[in-house]
Motif scaffolding. Structure first.
Motif, PDB file in Angstrom:
ATOM      1  N   ASP A 179     -46.953 -11.448 -27.901  1.00 49.02           N
ATOM      2  CA  ASP A 179     -48.279 -11.550 -27.109  1.00 49.02           C
ATOM      3  C   ASP A 179     -48.153 -12.756 -26.468  1.00 49.02           C
ATOM      4  O   ASP A 179     -49.039 -13.077 -25.360  1.00 49.02           O
ATOM      5  N   GLU A 180     -47.418 -13.714 -26.906  1.00 48.82           N
ATOM      6  CA  GLU A 180     -47.368 -15.196 -26.486  1.00 48.82           C
ATOM      7  C   GLU A 180     -46.521 -15.243 -25.170  1.00 48.82           C
ATOM      8  O   GLU A 180     -46.542 -16.269 -24.440  1.00 48.82           O
ATOM      9  N   TYR A 181     -45.740 -14.087 -24.803  1.00 47.73           N
ATOM     10  CA  TYR A 181     -45.068 -14.114 -23.399  1.00 47.73           C
ATOM     11  C   TYR A 181     -45.555 -13.381 -22.382  1.00 47.73           C
ATOM     12  O   TYR A 181     -45.767 -12.082 -22.744  1.00 47.73           O
ATOM     13  N   ASN A 182     -45.459 -13.600 -21.236  1.00 44.71           N
ATOM     14  CA  ASN A 182     -46.170 -12.763 -20.317  1.00 44.71           C
ATOM     15  C   ASN A 182     -44.998 -12.010 -19.478  1.00 44.71           C
ATOM     16  O   ASN A 182     -45.223 -11.212 -18.640  1.00 44.71           O
ATOM     17  N   TYR A 183     -43.784 -12.525 -19.442  1.00 45.25           N
ATOM     18  CA  TYR A 183     -42.729 -11.961 -18.911  1.00 45.25           C
ATOM     19  C   TYR A 183     -41.536 -11.595 -19.629  1.00 45.25           C
ATOM     20  O   TYR A 183     -41.145 -12.215 -20.482  1.00 45.25           O
ATOM     21  N   TRP A 184     -41.125 -10.261 -19.372  1.00 43.48           N
ATOM     22  CA  TRP A 184     -40.201  -9.509 -20.093  1.00 43.48           C
ATOM     23  C   TRP A 184     -39.169  -8.916 -19.005  1.00 43.48           C
ATOM     24  O   TRP A 184     -39.343  -8.251 -17.994  1.00 43.48           O
ATOM     25  N   GLY A 185     -37.874  -9.000 -19.856  1.00 39.96           N
ATOM     26  CA  GLY A 185     -36.665  -8.077 -19.161  1.00 39.96           C
ATOM     27  C   GLY A 185     -36.877  -6.774 -19.528  1.00 39.96           C
ATOM     28  O   GLY A 185     -37.863  -6.329 -20.201  1.00 39.96           O
ATOM     29  N   GLN A 186     -35.817  -6.092 -19.105  1.00 42.14           N
ATOM     30  CA  GLN A 186     -35.911  -4.680 -19.090  1.00 42.14           C
ATOM     31  C   GLN A 186     -35.433  -4.101 -20.554  1.00 42.14           C
ATOM     32  O   GLN A 186     -35.400  -2.940 -21.012  1.00 42.14           O
ATOM     33  N   GLY A 187     -34.508  -4.877 -21.002  1.00 39.91           N
ATOM     34  CA  GLY A 187     -33.946  -4.739 -22.263  1.00 39.91           C
ATOM     35  C   GLY A 187     -32.520  -4.386 -22.152  1.00 39.91           C
ATOM     36  O   GLY A 187     -32.357  -3.825 -21.250  1.00 39.91           O
ATOM     37  N   TYR A 218     -32.809  -5.258 -27.371  1.00 41.69           N
ATOM     38  CA  TYR A 218     -32.887  -6.656 -27.117  1.00 41.69           C
ATOM     39  C   TYR A 218     -33.549  -6.959 -25.877  1.00 41.69           C
ATOM     40  O   TYR A 218     -33.201  -6.673 -24.811  1.00 41.69           O
ATOM     41  N   TYR A 219     -34.686  -7.822 -25.828  1.00 43.49           N
ATOM     42  CA  TYR A 219     -35.261  -8.226 -24.769  1.00 43.49           C
ATOM     43  C   TYR A 219     -35.489  -9.853 -24.544  1.00 43.49           C
ATOM     44  O   TYR A 219     -35.770 -10.588 -25.639  1.00 43.49           O
ATOM     45  N   CYS A 220     -35.319 -10.217 -23.254  1.00 45.76           N
ATOM     46  CA  CYS A 220     -35.615 -11.624 -23.132  1.00 45.76           C
ATOM     47  C   CYS A 220     -36.898 -11.595 -22.594  1.00 45.76           C
ATOM     48  O   CYS A 220     -37.748 -10.832 -21.953  1.00 45.76           O
ATOM     49  N   ALA A 221     -37.725 -12.690 -23.129  1.00 48.97           N
ATOM     50  CA  ALA A 221     -38.916 -13.119 -22.768  1.00 48.97           C
ATOM     51  C   ALA A 221     -39.144 -14.463 -22.259  1.00 48.97           C
ATOM     52  O   ALA A 221     -38.489 -15.447 -22.775  1.00 48.97           O
ATOM     53  N   ALA A 222     -40.157 -14.782 -21.633  1.00 49.36           N
ATOM     54  CA  ALA A 222     -40.310 -16.070 -20.966  1.00 49.36           C
ATOM     55  C   ALA A 222     -42.019 -16.432 -20.899  1.00 49.36           C
ATOM     56  O   ALA A 222     -42.919 -15.416 -20.528  1.00 49.36           O
ATOM     57  N   ASP A 223     -42.289 -17.599 -20.732  1.00 51.90           N
ATOM     58  CA  ASP A 223     -43.747 -17.998 -20.427  1.00 51.90           C
ATOM     59  C   ASP A 223     -43.547 -19.731 -19.752  1.00 51.90           C
ATOM     60  O   ASP A 223     -42.665 -20.324 -20.004  1.00 51.90           O
ATOM     61  N   LEU A 224     -44.469 -19.927 -19.079  1.00 56.60           N
ATOM     62  CA  LEU A 224     -44.768 -21.290 -18.762  1.00 56.60           C
ATOM     63  C   LEU A 224     -45.121 -22.270 -19.667  1.00 56.60           C
ATOM     64  O   LEU A 224     -44.558 -23.254 -19.703  1.00 56.60           O
ATOM     65  N   VAL A 225     -45.998 -21.679 -20.691  1.00 61.99           N
ATOM     66  CA  VAL A 225     -46.605 -22.527 -21.751  1.00 61.99           C
ATOM     67  C   VAL A 225     -45.848 -21.987 -23.024  1.00 61.99           C
ATOM     68  O   VAL A 225     -46.029 -20.917 -23.329  1.00 61.99           O
ATOM     69  N   CYS A 226     -45.411 -22.821 -23.891  1.00 60.79           N
ATOM     70  CA  CYS A 226     -44.909 -22.455 -25.227  1.00 60.79           C
ATOM     71  C   CYS A 226     -45.854 -21.920 -26.122  1.00 60.79           C
ATOM     72  O   CYS A 226     -47.139 -22.545 -26.004  1.00 60.79           O
ATOM     73  N   ALA A 227     -45.540 -21.043 -27.065  1.00 62.36           N
ATOM     74  CA  ALA A 227     -46.543 -20.372 -28.003  1.00 62.36           C
ATOM     75  C   ALA A 227     -47.170 -21.672 -28.896  1.00 62.36           C
ATOM     76  O   ALA A 227     -46.337 -22.178 -29.304  1.00 62.36           O
ATOM     77  N   SER A 228     -48.441 -21.603 -28.918  1.00 66.33           N
ATOM     78  CA  SER A 228     -49.121 -22.238 -29.897  1.00 66.33           C
ATOM     79  C   SER A 228     -49.310 -21.535 -31.130  1.00 66.33           C
ATOM     80  O   SER A 228     -49.238 -22.427 -32.086  1.00 66.33           O
ATOM     81  N   GLY A 229     -49.445 -20.192 -31.210  1.00 65.27           N
ATOM     82  CA  GLY A 229     -49.449 -19.577 -32.425  1.00 65.27           C
ATOM     83  C   GLY A 229     -48.308 -19.304 -32.897  1.00 65.27           C
ATOM     84  O   GLY A 229     -48.252 -19.527 -34.378  1.00 65.27           O
ATOM     85  N   GLY A 230     -47.158 -19.183 -32.490  1.00 67.46           N
ATOM     86  CA  GLY A 230     -45.946 -18.876 -32.967  1.00 67.46           C
ATOM     87  C   GLY A 230     -44.910 -18.410 -31.971  1.00 67.46           C
ATOM     88  O   GLY A 230     -45.272 -17.413 -31.112  1.00 67.46           O
ATOM     89  N   TRP A 231     -43.810 -18.771 -31.951  1.00 65.73           N
ATOM     90  CA  TRP A 231     -42.744 -18.435 -31.034  1.00 65.73           C
ATOM     91  C   TRP A 231     -42.269 -16.878 -31.072  1.00 65.73           C
ATOM     92  O   TRP A 231     -41.814 -16.211 -30.134  1.00 65.73           O
ATOM     93  N   TYR A 232     -42.698 -16.526 -32.257  1.00 63.41           N
ATOM     94  CA  TYR A 232     -42.237 -15.171 -32.757  1.00 63.41           C
ATOM     95  C   TYR A 232     -43.057 -14.115 -32.226  1.00 63.41           C
ATOM     96  O   TYR A 232     -42.895 -12.805 -32.648  1.00 63.41           O
ATOM     97  N   LEU A 233     -44.312 -14.331 -31.835  1.00 64.40           N
ATOM     98  CA  LEU A 233     -45.470 -13.469 -31.266  1.00 64.40           C
ATOM     99  C   LEU A 233     -45.267 -12.927 -29.911  1.00 64.40           C
ATOM    100  O   LEU A 233     -45.105 -13.666 -29.050  1.00 64.40           O
TER     101      LEU A 233
END
Length: 126
Positions: free
Chosen positions: A111-119, A94-109
């Protein structure tokens, strides 16, 4: 610089519960849009749940709706995933993901997140 650090994974029997945590440090503005993904070896990363700051929305994959709950504690800069009634098919990293701008295409994508944890590994046995 943004750092996401997950914890709380482990091994549990089917029907059990776990709570994952993800602490955000650095530019905490990325708390604006946060999500949990999971990945099984050899498969693509799957969106599990997402939350937009200020309660503007929470989103869940159909497979976990009613069993998992995503939440934030902004005072602690921490994202949580409460997982109840776990099933063997929930086994994944399981990975945590984050970004400044919420996904316009879909929260489940992913590619919409630029920051990730190590899992963090979650293993559910029957």
């Amino acid at each position: 610089q943004v750092q996401l650090v997950e914890s709380g994974g482990g091994s549990v029997q089917a029907g059990g519960s776990l709570r994952l945590s993800c602490v955000v440090s650095g530019n905490t503005l990325v708390r604006n849009c946060m999500a949990w993904f999971r990945q099984v070896s050899g498969e693509s990363r799957e969106g599990v749940a997402a939350i937009h700051l200020g309660g503007s929305g929470t989103y869940y994959a159909t497979s976990v709706r009613g069993r998992f709950t995503i939440s934030q504690d902004n005072a602690k800069n921490t994202l949580y995933l409460q997982m109840d009634n776990l099933k063997t098919e929930d086994t994944a990293t399981y990975y945590c993901a984050a970004d400044l701008v919420c996904a316009s295409g879909g929260w489940y994508l992913a590619d919409e997140y630029n920051y990730w944890g190590q899992g963090t590994q979650v293993t559910v046995s029957s």
